[in-house]
Design a protein around this motif. Sequence first.
Motif, PDB file in Angstrom:
ATOM      1  N   ASN A  11      65.100  33.342  48.789  1.00 57.77           N
ATOM      2  CA  ASN A  11      65.134  34.291  49.637  1.00 57.77           C
ATOM      3  C   ASN A  11      66.210  35.315  49.948  1.00 57.77           C
ATOM      4  O   ASN A  11      66.238  36.468  50.358  1.00 57.77           O
ATOM      5  N   TYR A  13      67.825  36.334  47.194  1.00 54.71           N
ATOM      6  CA  TYR A  13      67.664  37.335  46.254  1.00 54.71           C
ATOM      7  C   TYR A  13      66.690  38.520  46.589  1.00 54.71           C
ATOM      8  O   TYR A  13      66.813  39.603  46.094  1.00 54.71           O
ATOM      9  N   LYS A  14      66.054  38.338  47.771  1.00 52.67           N
ATOM     10  CA  LYS A  14      65.130  39.182  48.275  1.00 52.67           C
ATOM     11  C   LYS A  14      65.949  40.444  48.856  1.00 52.67           C
ATOM     12  O   LYS A  14      65.505  41.756  48.665  1.00 52.67           O
ATOM     13  N   LYS A  15      67.020  40.353  49.275  1.00 57.99           N
ATOM     14  CA  LYS A  15      68.027  41.406  49.803  1.00 57.99           C
ATOM     15  C   LYS A  15      69.353  41.608  49.449  1.00 57.99           C
ATOM     16  O   LYS A  15      69.987  42.445  49.825  1.00 57.99           O
ATOM     17  N   LYS A  31      67.379  40.442  42.243  1.00 58.73           N
ATOM     18  CA  LYS A  31      65.818  40.915  42.043  1.00 58.73           C
ATOM     19  C   LYS A  31      65.503  42.078  41.771  1.00 58.73           C
ATOM     20  O   LYS A  31      65.993  43.151  42.552  1.00 58.73           O
ATOM     21  N   GLU A  34      59.756  41.895  40.378  1.00 57.12           N
ATOM     22  CA  GLU A  34      59.184  40.992  40.597  1.00 57.12           C
ATOM     23  C   GLU A  34      59.941  39.908  39.801  1.00 57.12           C
ATOM     24  O   GLU A  34      59.295  38.825  39.354  1.00 57.12           O
TER      25      GLU A  34
END
Length: 95
Positions: A11, A13-15, A31, A34
Amino acid sequence: MIEKSELMPLNYYKKSVFTGGYRGMRYRIEKAEEEFLVTIWPEPYNFETTKEEKKQSCRFAFSEEGKEALTEWLNQQYCDRQKEWEAVLSNGSRG
């Protein structure tokens, strides 16, 4: 060696981008679409100020398995180029 447990959870690395280093080798994990995009370069400079020709990147699936694979890749890159990484520490080479 770099341990998977030292890296951030998926999570994160999503932001955010994660940067670290290991004995003369700097790395950046982010990231990109995908996938994980992992980049390594020699110390001492940060990602933004290091010349592009000094950087090497690889992509991995954005998953726990991909995180495991990127950890193995980082460690393999360190082992394969250990003399290079140690040289930047011992002689203060600039990126």
